[in-house]
Design an enzyme around this catalytic site. Structure first.
Site: not given
Ligand code: PAF
Length: 316
Positions: A31, A37, A188
């Site tokens: 998440g 992502h 990150s």
């Protein structure tokens, strides 16, 4: 997007898709989804018939007194990102759904020897057992698929590849380029915890990689000299505390005796910056010709470009 809390319902939904002829693309995450992502998820959705995303902050991969409690959680925004990217199914299990014996550790765990032992493995004991165990479970639940992982966690990618091959999972593991902020900082979820000063200090990681690439481009063939060059950049940054800097073979993460012309190696760095431990890495091709005697290497000019980790996503 179908949002499943139940691992078995998630598994059934993907089985049904496969029966209907679809190939599944999987992106396992913890998440706090960011553009890195998103690039994995968009690739999974673009290359496969249906994309599945898992969102689970895996307690088994966090050490004692680690940042588990502080790990950012942004469920609503994560689900929106998945929806916009056209994801078919998201698994958002509770810890008890994944590890029924929790807080006792699961009786069965997965441990990958060799590639998981150095670097992150040495600094974070048990971390890769936690990663390998949860990824094995996610592969088992998802079934036959193509799974996308970021190269940002380069050692994790190597551990997952070894695990999938050794345990014969019907999963093709694909590594995807690191996405960076324009100033070079690798994305990150942990970056969210950096103060503006610490974020500036965090740029020393990509600067160190640039210095390492520069040394290799200038003809340095001694791995320890390349590592020292990177380490010096990190040590010069007062808010950063160097853990390791190394040049390694990309498959087994071992340090070569000497850099050979024509081979592509990986530069790795890790440092603590304020409250977070940051890692970064980049691929570097050793020039065919030794341009200068070892020891005389000087950084290549910035215009060499090919090794600059300064902007955009790293390609190749
Ligand atoms: O890279 C991550 O986010 C995690 O380590 C992973 C692969 C989802 C396993 O928990």
């Amino acid at each position: 997007v179908e949002v499943h809390c139940s691992p078995s319902r998630y598994a059934e939904a993907l089985d049904a898709q496969r029966v209907a002829g679809a190939h599944v693309g999987l992106v396992p995450t913890m998440g706090a989804l960011h553009a890195g992502h998103r690039s994995l998820i968009e690739r999974a959705a673009g290359e496969q018939d249906v994309a599945a995303v898992t969102i689970f902050v895996n307690p088994l991969q966090f050490g004692e007194g680690s940042d588990l409690a502080a790990y950012p959680r942004t469920r609503e925004a994560d689900l929106e990102l998945c929806e916009r990217a056209g994801v078919f199914a998201v698994l958002v299990p509770e810890v008890a759904d994944v590890y029924p014996t929790w807080p006792d550790p699961p009786p069965t765990t997965v441990s990958v020897t060799g590639v998981s032992e150095r670097w992150e493995g040495a600094s974070r004991p048990g971390h890769f057992d936690g990663v390998a165990t949860v990824v094995a479970k996610l592969f088992a639940l998802t079934g036959r698929c193509t799974a996308y992982f970021g190269e940002k966690d380069f050692q994790q990618l190597a551990v997952v590849r070894a695990m999938a091959a050794d345990l014969s999972f019907p999963v093709e593991v694909v590594g995807c380029p690191t996405v960076r902020d324009p100033d070079g900082l690798a994305l990150s979820s942990r970056n969210a915890r950096l103060s503006p000063e610490e974020r500036r200090a965090a740029l020393s990681l990509s600067r160190a990689l640039n210095a390492g690439c520069g040394a290799v481009a200038a003809g340095e063939r001694r791995p320890e000299a390349v590592a020292e060059r990177m380490g010096a950049v990190l040590e010069a940054e007062t808010l950063a505390s160097l853990d390791y800097a190394a040049v390694v073979h990309p498959s087994d993460l071992q340090v070569p005796a000497r850099l050979s012309g024509g081979e592509t190696l990986r530069l790795l760095v890790a440092a603590q910056v304020g409250p977070v431990r940051l890692i970064d890495n980049v691929g570097v091709r050793v020039p065919e010709q030794e341009t200068r005697a070892a020891g005389e290497a000087r950084p290549a000019p910035a215009a060499a470009g090919a090794w600059a980790v300064a902007s955009g996503s790293e390609r190749g």
